[in-house]
Scaffold this active site. Structure first.
Site, PDB file in Angstrom:
ATOM      1  N   ARG A   1       0.799  -1.234   0.000  1.00  0.00           N
ATOM      2  CA  ARG A   1       0.000   0.000   0.000  1.00  0.00           C
ATOM      3  C   ARG A   1       0.831   1.282   0.000  1.00  0.00           C
ATOM      4  O   ARG A   1       0.310   2.375  -0.149  1.00  0.00           O
ATOM      5  CB  ARG A   1      -0.971  -0.004   1.183  1.00  0.00           C
ATOM      6  CG  ARG A   1      -2.177  -0.889   0.923  1.00  0.00           C
ATOM      7  CD  ARG A   1      -3.033  -1.041   2.160  1.00  0.00           C
ATOM      8  NE  ARG A   1      -2.412  -1.949   3.124  1.00  0.00           N
ATOM      9  CZ  ARG A   1      -2.819  -2.106   4.377  1.00  0.00           C
ATOM     10  NH1 ARG A   1      -3.834  -1.384   4.838  1.00  0.00           N
ATOM     11  NH2 ARG A   1      -2.222  -2.950   5.181  1.00  0.00           N
TER      12      ARG A   1
ATOM     13  N   GLY B   1       3.032 -15.212   7.820  1.00  0.00           N
ATOM     14  CA  GLY B   1       2.335 -14.680   8.980  1.00  0.00           C
ATOM     15  C   GLY B   1       3.293 -14.266  10.086  1.00  0.00           C
ATOM     16  O   GLY B   1       4.452 -14.672  10.105  1.00  0.00           O
TER      17      GLY B   1
ATOM     18  N   ALA C   1      30.221  43.694  -5.580  1.00  0.00           N
ATOM     19  CA  ALA C   1      29.054  43.017  -6.147  1.00  0.00           C
ATOM     20  C   ALA C   1      29.402  42.363  -7.476  1.00  0.00           C
ATOM     21  O   ALA C   1      30.121  42.935  -8.294  1.00  0.00           O
ATOM     22  CB  ALA C   1      27.930  44.025  -6.338  1.00  0.00           C
TER      23      ALA C   1
HETATM   24  C1  UD1 Z   1      -1.111  -7.282  13.557  1.00  0.00           C
HETATM   25  C2  UD1 Z   1      -1.759  -8.128  14.644  1.00  0.00           C
HETATM   26  C3  UD1 Z   1      -3.040  -7.462  15.137  1.00  0.00           C
HETATM   27  C4  UD1 Z   1      -2.715  -6.041  15.619  1.00  0.00           C
HETATM   28  C5  UD1 Z   1      -2.026  -5.261  14.504  1.00  0.00           C
HETATM   29  C6  UD1 Z   1      -1.578  -3.914  15.000  1.00  0.00           C
HETATM   30  C7  UD1 Z   1      -1.172 -10.413  14.020  1.00  0.00           C
HETATM   31  C8  UD1 Z   1      -1.652 -11.698  13.453  1.00  0.00           C
HETATM   32  N1  UD1 Z   1      -2.057  -9.439  14.093  1.00  0.00           N
HETATM   33  O1  UD1 Z   1      -2.031  -7.254  12.454  1.00  0.00           O
HETATM   34  O2  UD1 Z   1      -3.605  -8.192  16.207  1.00  0.00           O
HETATM   35  O3  UD1 Z   1      -3.898  -5.396  16.006  1.00  0.00           O
HETATM   36  O4  UD1 Z   1      -0.850  -5.975  14.059  1.00  0.00           O
HETATM   37  O5  UD1 Z   1      -1.107  -3.180  13.916  1.00  0.00           O
HETATM   38  O6  UD1 Z   1      -0.024 -10.335  14.424  1.00  0.00           O
HETATM   39  N2  UD1 Z   1       5.350  -9.531   8.916  1.00  0.00           N
HETATM   40  C9  UD1 Z   1       6.476 -10.239   8.596  1.00  0.00           C
HETATM   41  N3  UD1 Z   1       6.361 -11.495   8.125  1.00  0.00           N
HETATM   42  C10 UD1 Z   1       5.149 -12.090   7.961  1.00  0.00           C
HETATM   43  C11 UD1 Z   1       3.998 -11.357   8.279  1.00  0.00           C
HETATM   44  C12 UD1 Z   1       4.130 -10.077   8.766  1.00  0.00           C
HETATM   45  O7  UD1 Z   1       7.598  -9.741   8.720  1.00  0.00           O
HETATM   46  O8  UD1 Z   1       5.132 -13.247   7.531  1.00  0.00           O
HETATM   47  C13 UD1 Z   1       5.481  -8.150   9.386  1.00  0.00           C
HETATM   48  C14 UD1 Z   1       4.840  -7.222   8.374  1.00  0.00           C
HETATM   49  O9  UD1 Z   1       5.823  -6.704   7.509  1.00  0.00           O
HETATM   50  C15 UD1 Z   1       4.223  -6.143   9.215  1.00  0.00           C
HETATM   51  C16 UD1 Z   1       4.015  -6.782  10.580  1.00  0.00           C
HETATM   52  O10 UD1 Z   1       4.735  -8.003  10.575  1.00  0.00           O
HETATM   53  O11 UD1 Z   1       5.099  -5.061   9.372  1.00  0.00           O
HETATM   54  C17 UD1 Z   1       2.562  -6.992  10.914  1.00  0.00           C
HETATM   55  O12 UD1 Z   1       1.990  -7.910  10.001  1.00  0.00           O
HETATM   56  P1  UD1 Z   1       0.533  -7.744   9.426  1.00  0.00           P
HETATM   57  O13 UD1 Z   1       0.204  -8.970   8.672  1.00  0.00           O
HETATM   58  O14 UD1 Z   1       0.428  -6.452   8.733  1.00  0.00           O
HETATM   59  O15 UD1 Z   1      -0.331  -7.733  10.735  1.00  0.00           O
HETATM   60  P2  UD1 Z   1      -1.590  -6.811  10.982  1.00  0.00           P
HETATM   61  O16 UD1 Z   1      -2.681  -7.215  10.064  1.00  0.00           O
HETATM   62  O17 UD1 Z   1      -1.174  -5.398  10.995  1.00  0.00           O
HETATM   63 CA    CA Z   2      -0.077  -4.058   9.534  1.00  0.00          CA
END
Ligand code: UD1
Ligand code: CA
Length: 457
Positions: free
Chosen positions: A15, A78, A378
């Site tokens: 995004r 995840g 100048a």
């Molecule tokens: C996560 C939380 C949610 C919380 C929110 C706050 C989880 C499952 N959920 O959701 O409860 O309210 O943050 O912002 O944790 N990342 C990795 N590798 C991966 C997946 C993610 O490095 O395999 C990193 C992403 O780059 C990101 C961060 O972890 O910066 C969070 O991941 P994202 O999937 O965006 O979690 P949220 O949906 O924000």
């Molecule tokens: Ca996020």
């Protein structure tokens, strides 16, 4: 207890709509991830593990620091999987803190409070009360108020969606039990990912108490998913920094209109007017004033120096009580000794300008050395470049260079010499000499303009 920090930074950040990996987008001129690494290091951990994936090489190159252990996550399965990738590097007796490369403004104190929660049990969560919880994982507590699990938005029932206490994502756990919970994660959820949040339910189900610590300031746990959120955090960061500077004695006309993208060291009674951008490492001595619409980059301004409006001071050292601008541009390698003046529409580069010397209007001075008390009229220009190489101009103490002079380098003008206005100086001028190189003025009497001649005919 020994601490290890795991920073999740593998996501693509679609995004942002950018080629730059998300965690490299800057806050205050530095990548978000660099801020998070700093915060982690401030806690004096045993190790900092950064889980990275998208743009791995660029991320490592931009944020490498001593004591950082880089862990690659090839596929982003995840947040739970991401933490698992780092766990083989984590020692059994450690406390683990999970941070995020796109959540740059967490305070070390807040994390200290969270880590305190591990004294009572194996897991502690940083939570937050919000009015609009959409998008966050919700904190589900039992009748006794104990945290029993986190439910992600996509998996939540209508009544769970009404919960306003949400997961910030930041948590702390003892390493050994965390390893056990991570082993038992599955991807049986709406996102089909291994969710770190599921460790909470596993811990609670095993009868462990989960400590919840609420954070008061939402900017500390705000993440960046798009450029709108990045800009909002940039404002929060600037205001936070400027408040600290004002409390330390820096006067600002408006803290919302001064941006610091780097480090500023300052003395007492510095004054900064509106729309000033400060980049890199800048040192500003006591009593310095910076006028409106100035850019300072990697520079030093000594006590009492004044930089007037619309000036750019880049890689320059400005001595005590100097005056610069308005509308001046000091480029790298410029050095002004005490009381020197560089006025409007003057550009300098690799130029040493001696004590009390003046270049007040419309000049270019590059690859030059001026003694003390020199006056450049100048429009004086050093012709330092012959299309192939750069050459030096040296001007002795108290020399007077008339307006609109070109000094064709390499050239030396001796101490006390005078150069007449409009001269093109191609040969060295001796001490105390007068040099003139302009054609003699001619007079034609009775001259008529072409139009006047026509009407007579
Ligand atoms: C996560 C939380 C949610 C919380 C929110 C706050 C989880 C499952 N959920 O959701 O409860 O309210 O943050 O912002 O944790 N990342 C990795 N590798 C991966 C997946 C993610 O490095 O395999 C990193 C992403 O780059 C990101 C961060 O972890 O910066 C969070 O991941 P994202 O999937 O965006 O979690 P949220 O949906 O924000
Ligand atoms: Ca996020």
């Amino acid at each position: 207890m020994q601490l290890e920090v795991i920073i999740l930074a593998a996501g693509r950040g679609t995004r942002m709509r950018s080629r730059l990996p998300k965690v490299l987008h800057p806050i205050g001129g530095r990548p978000m991830l660099a801020h998070v690494i700093d915060t982690a290091l401030a806690l004096e951990p045993r190790a900092v593990h950064v889980v990275h994936g998208h743009g791995a090489e660029r991320v490592r190159a931009a944020c490498d620091a001593p004591g950082v252990d880089w862990v690659e996550q090839d596929r982003q399965l995840g947040t739970g999987h991401a933490v698992e990738c780092a766990m083989p590097r984590v020692q059994a007796d450690s406390h683990v803190l999970v941070l995020y490369g796109d959540v740059p403004l967490t305070r070390p104190d807040t994390l200290g409070t969270l880590l305190g929660g591990l004294e009572d049990g194996p897991l502690a969560l940083l939570t937050m009360e919000v009015e609009a919880p959409t998008g966050y994982g919700r904190i589900v507590r039992d009748d006794a108020g104990q945290v029993c699990r986190i439910v992600e938005e996509k998996d939540a029932s209508p009544s769970e969606r009404a919960i306003t206490e949400v997961n910030t994502g930041i948590l702390a756990a003892r390493a050994e039990p965390l390893r056990g919970w991570l082993d038992r994660l599955d991807a049986d959820n709406a996102q089909q990912e291994y969710l770190l949040t599921d460790v909470v339910g596993l811990a609670a189900a095993a009868g462990e108490s989960v400590a919840g610590r609420r954070v008061a300031d939402p900017t500390e746990v705000s993440g960046v998913n798009n450029r709108v959120q990045l800009a909002a955090l940039e404002r929060a960061y600037q205001l936070r920094g400027n408040r600290a500077l004002m409390l330390a004695g820096v006067g600002m006309a408006d803290p919302a209109r001064v941006d610091i993208r780097g480090r500023l060291e300052h003395g007492e009674d510095v004054w900064i007017d509106v729309n000033v951008v400060i980049e890199g490492d800048c040192r500003i001595g006591p009593g310095v004033t910076v006028g409106p619409n100035c850019v300072l980059r990697d520079c030093e301004l000594a006590a009492g120096a004044r930089v007037e409006s619309h000036s750019v001071v880049d890689g320059a050292r400005v001595g005590p009580d100097c005056r610069v601008g308005p509308f001046a541009r000091l480029r790298p390698g410029t050095r002004l000794d005490a009381g020197a003046r560089v006025g409007n529409f003057v550009e300098t580069k690799a130029a040493a300008i001696g004590e009390g010397s003046k270049i007040n209007h419309l000049s270019y001075v590059g690859d030059a050395e001026l003694g003390r008390g020199v006056n450049l009229g100048a429009g004086t220009i050093t012709c330092n470049y012959d299309g192939h190489a750069k050459h030096r101009t040296v001007i002795g103490d108290r020399a007077f260079i008339g307006s609109d002079t070109q000094l064709v380098a390499p050239v030396v003008v001796g101490a006390g010499a005078t150069v007449g206005a409009g001269s093109t100086i191609t040969r060295d001028v001796g001490e105390g000499e007068l040099a003139l190189s302009r054609p003699r003025q001619r007079h034609v009497s009775g001259w008529r303009r072409p139009g006047e001649r026509d009407s007579e005919a």
